[in-house]
Design a protein around this motif. Structure first.
Motif: not given
Length: 581
Positions: A523-537, A557-570
């Protein structure tokens, strides 16, 4: 200047506070021992998830209207015909997202703060002003205010802060009050409100609602934001933990007294109405006597028995003083007394033989904002103001000491290791009665195991006094987070995030049941973009996640880096869109 100065408005109505209470029990943070019933409402003797496990964290004004205004010349009105602002609404955000109420920590729930709150003065569809409420925690919390209530329903507390980033639209308004307020304080306002009679019964239609009274007035950058440098009163009855404050206004020769959090309430059994439990006459006086030998001199009656006094005036009353009385009030400590013979028509004489209800702290020191979040290696500055009879107290020593008396409950252990915070034991006020207390944080080293970081308290008082001889709400609270290994921050895996995400899923059922389950990697991986948006505010944003603001710098920062890693995948796309959120 503050909300006690002119021009001032008062308002009253209801508020809503809707926090999740699963995290009120510190042991619920333990993922290994967490049970499903902790997400259920209290049932009988089973505390479960306490009184509101499905809480959103939302905080709102409801049905709040302006009741009175006081002008620059000290005159007041309660009538719409005199000033059209009377009857207008005090409201929060006009968007779907409102402010949030947040505890500092599960083991420091006595400084609940409001984050991301918007305050508006509204006439129909028009905002006459709209402003950001600077984050502030409540203070002067006491649990025996409403004698007919129990638990949180019996409690009362006050919030004081500033309104900033103000937008005004009063060009077409014919309100004398608004013109005067804008003229003397266009960039910043002072606001204070008192909340009580909260309904924590989830079966009631009034669930999560309570009563609120408040005031808004001018503000200057030279004054503290979260308390008023003025005359500070403490109760003489040890069973009552309420306080009062006042300011002397030399321009209009009056004393404005805030009694919004000072008296108890009960229900009149014959009418069912909520009434003041204090029935005796109250007199404002000065104490001209020496220590232990009071010599009270009458100043004025306090008109708190007038009809609709509390809701109409928000517990704030301006008392005109003669030149001689004003000089006495400047020179001597103030006292609020009840006469020994309330039927005596000569109250001036009977004041001499009266019983004190509130007495003034002749010398007083208070921290402007006493709540801090720190990461290892970070520092903060607590700004303190010392005064004597409301005037700056220069060149006075103030002492500081560790204090965990108001923290808890246990387990886990609190306040250790002591070396995780460092601060001086004494400091001296400057020529304006101010000082800055520097506090530096180390790494607590995870002493609470299943709760990140550690909570600390710092007591303070003038060095010639005892720490116990002051307002016991006045101490500094700190949450110091643990550090995270740099390799985990830089290259996080799901196993690094999972314990934290599991806690949020456990403690905030509304999120996991209503939006998505943060403990589920898919669930987290499939919603990485919106989670990065709210965790980064920013923390001050009402959309910030987690709503509890208890995420450390390193874990964020650990959470944001993890989400960035997921979003870097195509090919990764969110299941939940911004619009849906």
């Amino acid at each position: 200047m503050s909300y006690l100065n002119s021009p001032r408005l008062t308002f009253s109505g209801q508020f809503q506070a809707d926090p999740s209470t699963v995290n009120n029990d510190p042991t619920h943070f333990n993922n290994e021992s967490f049970r499903p019933e902790y997400q259920q409402y209290t049932e009988g003797k089973n505390a479960n998830g306490w009184w509101n496990p499905d809480g959103t964290g939302n905080w709102r004004f409801l049905g709040c209207t302006v009741k009175s205004v006081t002008y620059l010349d000290g005159t007041s009105t309660f009538h719409h015909a005199d000033d059209p602002i009377i009857g207008m609404s005090i409201m929060d955000s006009d968007s779907k997202v409102c402010g949030k109420i947040v505890d500092l920590d599960s083991q420091q729930q006595g400084v609940s703060a409001l984050w991301g709150l918007i305050v508006r003065l509204v006439s129909g569809e028009k905002d006459l002003f709209k402003a950001d409420y600077e984050v502030a925690a409540f203070t002067n919390l006491w649990f025996t205010r409403s004698l007919d209530q129990t638990h949180d329903g019996a409690a009362s507390a006050t919030y004081q802060s500033i309104l900033k980033n103000i937008t005004w639209d009063i060009g077409e308004s014919n309100s004398r009050y608004l013109k005067e307020l804008f003229g003397c304080s266009p960039d910043q306002l002072s606001i204070q409100f008192t909340v009580d009679r909260y309904n924590g019964d989830h079966t009631s239609p009034q669930f999560t609602l309570g009563r609120i009274v408040g005031s808004i007035g001018p503000s200057t950058t030279s004054e503290p934001k979260h308390f008023t440098v003025g005359r500070q009163f403490f109760p003489t009855n040890s069973n009552i933990s309420c306080y009062a404050s006042a300011v002397l206004d030399s321009q209009v020769k009056c004393l404005t007294l805030d009694l919004s959090n000072s008296f108890q309430f009960d229900v009149d059994k014959s009418t069912g109405h909520v009434v003041l439990a204090q029935h005796n006459k109250l007199i404002l006086a000065v104490d001209k006597g020496a220590t232990n030998y009071p010599d009270y001199e009458f100043l004025a009656n306090i008109p708190y028995h007038e009809p609709d006094w509390y809701l109409g005036s928000s517990g704030v009353c301006s008392i005109p003083l003669s030149e001689i009385q004003f000089e006495l009030a400047e020179k001597y400590p103030l006292v609020i007394v009840t006469p020994s013979n309330p039927n005596d028509p000569d109250l001036i004489a009977s004041t001499k033989q009266s019983t004190p209800v509130f007495q003034e702290f002749k010398e007083y020191v208070c921290a402007d904002y006493p709540v801090f979040y720190l990461n290892p290696g970070e520092s903060c500055q607590a700004e303190l103001y010392a005064s004597s009879l409301g005037k700056p107290l220069p060149n006075r020593s103030v002492s500081f000491a560790r204090n965990i008396n108001a923290l808890g409950p246990n387990p886990p252990v609190i306040g250790v290791p002591v070396e995780a915070i460092d601060f001086p034991e004494t400091l001296t006020t400057d020529a304006e009665g101010k000082l800055s207390l520097p506090v530096k944080a180390g790494d607590p080293g995870n002493p609470r195991s299943y709760i990140d970081g550690q909570v600390y308290g710092i007591a303070y008082n003038l060095s010639n006094n005892y720490f116990s001889n002051c307002n016991q709400n006045n101490f500094i609270s700190l949450l110091v987070f643990d550090s995270v290994e740099q390799t985990k921050i830089d290259n996080p895996t799901w196993s690094d995030l999972q314990p934290t995400m599991q806690q949020y899923a456990n403690l905030y059922p509304l999120m996991s049941k209503g939006i998505f389950n943060l403990a589920d990697q898919e669930v987290v991986d499939k919603n990485a973009e919106i989670l990065k948006f709210v965790f980064g505010k920013e923390k001050s944003d009402p959309n910030y996640m987690p709503v509890t603001r208890d995420l450390s710098r390193d874990k964020q920062q650990m959470i944001l880096n993890y989400l960035d890693g997921i979003l870097s995948q195509t090919g990764k796309k969110d299941e939940i869109t911004y619009k849906k959120l």
